[in-house]
Design a protein around this motif. Structure first.
Motif, PDB file in Angstrom:
ATOM      1  N   ASN A 173       0.803  -1.225   0.000  1.00  0.00           N
ATOM      2  CA  ASN A 173       0.000   0.000   0.000  1.00  0.00           C
ATOM      3  C   ASN A 173       0.839   1.281   0.000  1.00  0.00           C
ATOM      4  O   ASN A 173       0.355   2.330   0.409  1.00  0.00           O
ATOM      5  N   ILE A 174       2.089   1.206  -0.435  1.00  0.00           N
ATOM      6  CA  ILE A 174       2.961   2.379  -0.329  1.00  0.00           C
ATOM      7  C   ILE A 174       2.480   3.532  -1.205  1.00  0.00           C
ATOM      8  O   ILE A 174       2.592   4.682  -0.809  1.00  0.00           O
ATOM      9  N   GLU A 175       1.902   3.245  -2.367  1.00  0.00           N
ATOM     10  CA  GLU A 175       1.431   4.338  -3.225  1.00  0.00           C
ATOM     11  C   GLU A 175       0.327   5.133  -2.545  1.00  0.00           C
ATOM     12  O   GLU A 175       0.336   6.363  -2.561  1.00  0.00           O
ATOM     13  N   GLU A 176      -0.601   4.442  -1.916  1.00  0.00           N
ATOM     14  CA  GLU A 176      -1.689   5.120  -1.204  1.00  0.00           C
ATOM     15  C   GLU A 176      -1.147   5.903  -0.008  1.00  0.00           C
ATOM     16  O   GLU A 176      -1.540   7.046   0.241  1.00  0.00           O
ATOM     17  N   ILE A 177      -0.231   5.305   0.716  1.00  0.00           N
ATOM     18  CA  ILE A 177       0.367   5.973   1.867  1.00  0.00           C
ATOM     19  C   ILE A 177       1.108   7.229   1.430  1.00  0.00           C
ATOM     20  O   ILE A 177       0.945   8.303   2.007  1.00  0.00           O
TER      21      ILE A 177
END
Length: 178
Positions: free
Chosen positions: A52-56
């Motif tokens: 989920n790094i893109e959302e974070i």
């Protein structure tokens, strides 16, 4: 490996690209351009386990405001692999942003320690991999006449991923507009 970088804004993108071209034409030094053809500086490098790094990042980076970094001179990282670079002065704002970005990653992956706030030395790489004891003196002499003091506007951070062919930009996260 994944990394967070800021790609330089114009006219500095063009200026560093031109230096890369000159180093290739005059000294056969081109590896940096082959690996990642975007003049930039790196905020952090970490492992591939980034759920989920893109959302974070979208949520965390979009609250940051654009700012300027100041460069000064020419530097060399010595050792097994030499790196020729333009140092970026570590201002309070740059340090605060870097620490904030480091903390985003800290719980999510295995950070590379020399990108920690205590170890990080921000810079724009001019040459690596294909510079050595035989050519570095001539390259430094060639570049020593250059004015490498820039104020560069930073308004985004890009997430990149390493592939067999080099690095690819996954996504660019813009800072909030004023």
């Amino acid at each position: 490996m994944k990394a967070l970088i800021s790609i330089l804004s114009e006219p500095h993108f063009y200026i560093i690209n031109k230096i890369w071209d000159e180093l290739e034409d005059n000294f056969g030094v081109k590896k940096i351009k082959d690996i990642f053809p975007y003049p930039h500086f790196t905020w952090n490098i970490s492992g591939n386990k980034l759920e989920n790094i893109e959302e974070i990042l979208l949520n965390k980076i979009s609250i940051l405001e654009p700012f300027e970094v100041q460069t000064s001179g020419l530097g060399i990282f010595t050792g097994e692999r030499n790196v020729l670079y333009v140092p970026i002065k570590l201002s309070r704002k740059l340090y605060a942003y870097h620490k904030y970005i480091w903390e985003i990653y800290e719980d999510k992956s295995q950070n590379v320690e020399y990108y920690s706030p205590e170890e990080w030395f921000p810079h724009i790489t001019l040459a690596s991999e294909d510079i050595n004891r035989e050519n570095i003196g001539n390259i430094v002499s060639y570049l020593s006449k250059r004015q490498l003091n820039f104020k560069i506007k930073i308004n985004s951070i890009s997430l990149i991923d390493e592939t067999e062919l080099g690095f690819n930009i996954i996504k660019t996260f813009n800072f909030k507009m004023k």
